[in-house]
Design a protein around this motif. Structure first.
Motif, PDB file in Angstrom:
ATOM      1  N   PRO A   3     -39.876 -15.620  -7.117  1.00  0.00           N
ATOM      2  CA  PRO A   3     -38.842 -14.912  -7.872  1.00  0.00           C
ATOM      3  C   PRO A   3     -37.584 -15.742  -8.135  1.00  0.00           C
ATOM      4  CG  PRO A   3     -38.714 -14.301  -5.578  1.00  0.00           C
ATOM      5  CD  PRO A   3     -39.891 -15.237  -5.709  1.00  0.00           C
ATOM      6  N   THR A  29     -35.869 -12.338 -12.564  1.00  0.00           N
ATOM      7  CA  THR A  29     -35.915 -11.045 -13.245  1.00  0.00           C
ATOM      8  C   THR A  29     -34.531 -10.583 -13.671  1.00  0.00           C
ATOM      9  OG1 THR A  29     -37.836 -10.445 -11.922  1.00  0.00           O
ATOM     10  CG2 THR A  29     -36.703  -8.667 -13.064  1.00  0.00           C
ATOM     11  N   SER A  30     -33.588 -10.603 -12.755  1.00  0.00           N
ATOM     12  CA  SER A  30     -32.255 -10.069 -13.036  1.00  0.00           C
ATOM     13  C   SER A  30     -31.244 -11.120 -13.476  1.00  0.00           C
ATOM     14  CB  SER A  30     -31.719  -9.366 -11.789  1.00  0.00           C
ATOM     15  OG  SER A  30     -31.474 -10.329 -10.764  1.00  0.00           O
TER      16      SER A  30
END
Length: 172
Positions: A3, A29-30
């Motif tokens: 991630p 992702t963020s």
């Protein structure tokens, strides 16, 4: 890796209020900054290179009192940022690696392009530099320069300012 996206930048001094030494990790992702920050060393210049391999991130052109013998290379844990006992500058091996300009990894070796127009090889299993080397040159200039490397299991691709390359069993 997983991630995380590891980034380098010549102006990254802090991220989300946490001090950084030109290195950071963000959530893919963020886009949020991660707490990961290897602060035990500082780059020797604004032009560092990094390459991930499993749970290790190899970083070129680094120097500190704790890494003086490591030939401008370090390996850090991709989860904790802790410096790992990776030491290609161990005594009794090939000549020390000059400042690093580019890195590549193929699962078996770490390849380091250097400021002295060389490409050197470090065994990932041993962490030691061996006698394998390539020297680049440019017509009309004493030395070429290696600015990028890409490695596959069987081939190493190099880019930079040079128009000739030759193997060298004794890096200069």
């Amino acid at each position: 890796i997983g991630p995380r996206l590891f980034v380098r930048g010549r102006t990254v001094r802090a991220l989300d209020g946490q001090e950084r030494y030109l290195l950071a990790a963000v959530d893919v992702t963020s886009g949020a900054p991660e707490a990961w920050a290897p602060l035990v060393f500082a780059p020797t210049s604004q032009h560092i290179d990094l390459v991930p391999n499993g749970t290790r991130l190899y970083i070129g052109r680094v120097l500190s009192a704790e890494l003086l013998r490591r030939s401008h290379l370090a390996a850090v844990n991709t989860i904790t940022g802790a410096v790992l006992p990776f030491d290609p500058g161990s005594r009794g091996v090939a000549a020390p690696i000059p400042p690093v300009t580019a890195l590549a990894v193929n699962g078996q070796y770490l390849f380091a392009g250097t400021s002295q127009s060389q490409i050197r090889r470090v065994g990932l299993a041993t962490g030691l530099s061996d006698g394998w080397g390539v020297v680049t040159s440019a017509t009309g200039h004493l030395r070429g320069s290696v600015s990028t490397l890409v490695a596959t299991p069987t081939t190493l691709y190099a880019g930079g300012y040079f128009n000739a390359a030759s193997t060298s069993s004794q890096p200069q």
